[in-house]
Design an enzyme around this catalytic site. Structure first.
Site, PDB file in Angstrom:
ATOM      1  CE1 TYR A 298       0.747   0.056   4.534  1.00 28.39           C
ATOM      2  CE2 TYR A 298      -1.533  -0.601   4.921  1.00 28.39           C
ATOM      3  CZ  TYR A 298      -0.369  -0.210   5.178  1.00 28.39           C
ATOM      4  OH  TYR A 298       0.013  -0.184   6.551  1.00 28.39           O
ATOM      5  CD  GLU A 299      -0.468   5.750   1.668  1.00 30.83           C
ATOM      6  OE1 GLU A 299       0.261   6.300   0.496  1.00 30.83           O
ATOM      7  OE2 GLU A 299      -1.361   5.634   2.051  1.00 30.83           O
ATOM      8  N   GLY A 300       1.310   2.848  -2.624  1.00 31.96           N
ATOM      9  CA  GLY A 300       2.295   2.645  -3.800  1.00 31.96           C
ATOM     10  C   GLY A 300       3.151   1.590  -3.635  1.00 31.96           C
TER      11      GLY A 300
ATOM     12  CG  HIS B 194       7.652   3.616  -3.256  1.00 39.47           C
ATOM     13  ND1 HIS B 194       7.265   4.895  -3.318  1.00 39.47           N
ATOM     14  CD2 HIS B 194       6.501   2.788  -3.082  1.00 39.47           C
ATOM     15  CE1 HIS B 194       5.854   5.154  -2.581  1.00 39.47           C
ATOM     16  NE2 HIS B 194       5.428   3.865  -2.489  1.00 39.47           N
TER      17      HIS B 194
END
Lengths: 596, 596
Positions: A437-439, A444
């Site tokens: 999650y969060e990318g 990243h």
């Protein structure tokens, strides 16, 4: 097991790796004092250890429950959350104007680790609320701030991020939730969001949803997204709660881990539309969302640190108690398994991972503090670039290490690790979401390669690599014999990172496929090397203390050495793998052509 | 998802990597024919795909259930098992004298992968039975063989291994279950065993427990262990089932994965004692148990291959269907995520792991076949040593890769991977036990280092490393340009392995702590390098076929290249980490001194 928040290790890292005392003494605007900050962190540790950590096992076995639109959180969560909020913990990093403590990012990241180590499922609620506060604070109109910020910071209301839809995960171009302008000056939202953490629960009086949606006639893609605030209960001008808004939770997910954290399907506008207010400007929602996401990325990286620490503590306790086989030390009976070199290797690896990832998260938070409070514009810009460079590493490297540490924790337990009652497996299950999650972590890597390497014409990454060379030189020049080959291994790794960086930068102009093919390994190489430098810096600080007569921190030298000699030597190989570029992937269609 | 047994890949590996056609043509005693063997494997694949694989999800969600000493297996397991047994699959490797097919180990390992890929929880029942058959066949008195082997091979009865006790996991010195001689010439067992796979279930008419126990006055430690056979139902001379024996299942474990496979606490002798018969000689139980364990180790390694393959197939299917973002290929809409280089990297890594680990398991089985059926004593001895060397690598490396591949499979799915309904998380949970049971992987590292490197005065390991050099040379001399830098990377890795091997051998005499400290990394280095050689060999075979006009196997070259250029380059770094010895661990007590 008995879990204790690792307060003294965190404080040491804030001092020795991130240089917080120097920051508050000279570089940051604001009236901070190390002893006060340290006591805030210690008190957070006490609260987490006593009040939150004991709830974590039951949170896993009972989980969050859904019935008729309502979500019941696990036993003890609502009470603990109330006490947590009453103690003011929702305001650590929030502005004093709205009731927050306004403390540095470094203190906040320390507290974030502490809450998540105690219970990741619990800590997700404040984590999301903090992100929502950040976005509102930056982009919200004064009227919204006045109405929402104070109760959110006080923890009476919580916040959510509503980005994902079934067809739009990492790719927000595909968001379909629509917003309509209404006669009353507000908007109405219609659509469905998924994977909404704490989208519905019983821990707070109100829930403030921040929602990405599209206005009629908005441009396609992310440039047509606007951000809206839609509360669960409408809020009167005097702050009292009114009618229920047209938004409800349709179901919660059955997940691998973080069972205590409800992951909700949220349905907006089944009837007249969910009443909502614009945050920031129309079609500029992505910028506001990025404020939330960037803060959340560092926080999620910190979750990796937290879960690795918790897994480490549990494995260490088991390894001291469990007796199997004889060790090299001799003796008649069976030895505690910690006396076996392979178990030592696993525990040292876990501890090395924790401290390396923690150091990187602290470096990132220090850059954020300087970016907000640095004395000069130049200093602030440089620090903002550094924070931008480090954030994807802090997020992805730390969460990968969290997974690896949690899996090692299971392994140290042997067969007992596979039994759910032991609790080691829970850490592995909980941890696994953080790399997603969060990318997802691959994204990243791409962010680091494509968007962060070019910052300041390449000066940002160059400075960071030079910082690593400087640490290696300091170990070489002033480190004691207990560092072993640390300086040499660290220099070689820095050279490998340096070479891979140059190759990646060359590719950005000419061969983006090669940059993309190497992005994940490049992020790994960067994190591995930077983490070694953090450990070495802590080791040097330990030696400096010893020179002043306090030998208590000397074992940090041995941890740095272990990491440098046992974990870091793969760095040149990672660089070699990166520089092979996209060619080894070029035949992927044929290689992956059939499932058989 | 639709899972299909990877029959054609397995057949290719048996041919190209393990050289099964050459073995049956010239080197193995016995009347085998490639087409017949291939059709057995194909039929196993059909059965597994159609009859077992569809049960795997429900097996996870429903699991095995315990009530009042009885265990109910998941829906469909009992029926599928009956059909599986009726089709004769319990006899693949068993001697024809007792109704088995007597096929080579290579065919058996292929079938083992096939059953486990379809459902690891299901396949554990036959896996344990096969181990029990092996131990009985080797050590059991004729009378026991006549009474038990035929129904076990026919699958009407199943078998178990009862080693572990609460205080005795990997360390069998601590086994306390006691055996007493009875007047009837049999024995009585008293004690409790834990972690007994399929110790109780509803899939077969009888369960044959092989149990390690201690006779009165037996020496302490493992030299006082004897192996006993204790059936669930006593067996009359004519083979009919009699009274229930004094053994029962006390409970089953709540585990991270393989929910469909009951993991039992077994209680022997609550009343008059569990009636049991000696297998082999008194106090020689360990040798008999090792027959089971060695076979089980290769089988567990094969589980790693199987679960990696299943996770790969599922991730591949998802990556082809799920659309997110734009790829470098352009186009208007969202691209299937398989077009993103980082997703290609994950899928190629998974596939590389599957094929490398499969190759190693096949090399091990080929050695076992030669050890049993080689034409000369010298050939058999050499092959037995090779099998002994390769078994810990096949077990530990393959199961580690199984975990890594299953975790990558979750990652490819993004947020959906964390949702249990997707099924990707199940593979990760199921896989996790394989690195733990049949000896935790760290123990196999120690076995490789301390017991296998000295085999034949070091000649066994030397020959295996030379085999890798030979493959590298063959790629260099006759491989096409599509191999890229494969030959170079493989030579470097072989040199790194070579150097680390010499250092380990030196330490065996002088510094066993250093050998122990490096054992796990050494096993990893060995597996990584040997796996690359297997892939390269498959690639060469693909090129040879293409030269004969069949280009269908050419993508194996690209897979070998990907693995050599992207995954193998860390080999020299691993070697460097190994040769740093035990010194970096020496301060472990101080480093791990407190949990804070």
């Amino acid at each position: 097991m008995t879990y204790r928040s690792p307060v003294s290790d965190i404080l040491f890292s804030l001092k020795a790796v991130a240089g917080l005392p120097e920051l508050i003494a000279g570089k940051l605007d604001g009236d901070f004092d190390w002893d006060t900050l340290a006591s805030v962190i210690s008190e957070a540790g006490r609260f987490a250890t006593e009040e939150i950590a004991p709830l974590n096992r039951t949170a896993d076995t009972v989980g969050a429950a859904y019935e008729n639109g309502a979500v019941t959180t696990p036993p003890g969560f609502a009470d603990a959350y109330r006490r947590w909020a009453e103690a003011g913990w929702g305001g650590v990093s929030a502005p004093a104007e709205f009731g927050g403590m306004g403390l540095p990012h470094l203190v906040n990241v320390a507290c974030t680790e502490i809450w998540n180590g105690a219970s990741m499922a619990f800590a997700l609620c404040p984590l999301l609320t903090e992100g929502a506060i950040g976005a509102l604070k930056t982009y919200g109109a004064r009227e919204l701030l006045d109405r929402y910020l104070e109760p959110m910071i006080a923890g009476r209301w919580t916040g959510t991020m509503n980005l994902t839809e079934p067809q739009a995960g990492s790719d927000l171009n595909a968001v379909r939730t629509r917003a309509e302008r209404a006669d009353d000056g507000a908007y109405r939202l219609f659509g469905q969001k998924i994977f909404i953490t704490y989208g519905e629960h019983d821990m707070a009086e109100n829930i403030v949803h921040l929602v990405l949606a599209r206005l009629p006639g908005a441009p396609a893609g992310t440039r047509g997204l606007s951000l809206f605030l839609a509360p669960k209960f409408l809020v009167d001008a005097d702050g009292t709660l009114g009618a229920r808004n047209d938004v409800r939770c349709g179901s919660i997910e059955h997940k691998l881990g973080i069972h205590g954290s409800p992951t909700c399907v949220m349905i907006f506008g089944e009837n007249e539309g969910a009443k909502a207010w614009l945050v920031g400007e129309e079609n500029r929602g992505l910028a506001a969302m990025f404020v939330m996401m960037n803060a959340a990325r560092l926080a999620v990286g910190t979750q990796g640190v937290a879960i690795a620490e918790r897994a480490y503590q549990q494995a260490l306790e088991y390894a001291r108690e469990r007796r199997q086989g004889r060790s090299g030390k001799g003796g008649d009976g069976m030895a505690p398994i910690i006396e076996h070199p392979d178990v030592q290797r696993m525990l040292m690896t876990m501890k090395g991972y924790v401290h390396a990832a923690r150091g990187i998260c602290h470096l990132t938070a220090a850059a954020l503090d300087l970016a907000s409070h640095g004395r000069t514009e130049e200093e602030r810009t440089e620090a903002a670039n550094r924070a931008a460079l480090l954030t994807p590493i802090a997020k992805a490297f730390s969460t990968d290490l969290g997974d690896e540490a949690a899996s090692l924790g299971v392994q140290v337990h042997g067969g007992m690790g596979f039994i759910e009652q032991t609790g080691a497996a829970q850490h592995m299950r909980d941890s696994r979401i953080a790399a997603i999650y969060e990318g997802a972590n691959g994204i990243h890597g791409i962010d680091l390669a494509l968007r962060k390497l070019p910052l300041a014409g390449g000066a940002t990454v160059r400075n960071q690599i030079n910082w690593i060379y400087d640490v290696a030189r300091a170990v070489s020049e002033s480190g004691g014999g207990a560092f072993g080959a640390t300086a040499g291994r660290l220099s070689e790794a820095a050279e490998a990172l340096d070479g891979a960086t140059r190759e990646m930068q060359k590719w950005l102009a000419s061969d983006s496929e090669s940059a993309l093919a190497g992005a994940s390994s490049y992020l790994r190489l960067f994190g591995l090397t930077l983490g070694a430098a953090c450990l070495a810096k802590a080791g040097l600080a330990g030696e400096a203390l010893a020179a002043d007569g306090d030998a208590s921190e000397l074992p940090r030298v041995a941890l740095a050495r272990f990491y440098a000699e046992k974990l870091l030597p793969v760095a040149p190989g990672l660089a070699r793998s990166i520089v092979s570029g996209a060619a080894p992937l070029s035949a992927y269609e044929a290689v992956l052509a059939d499932a058989i």
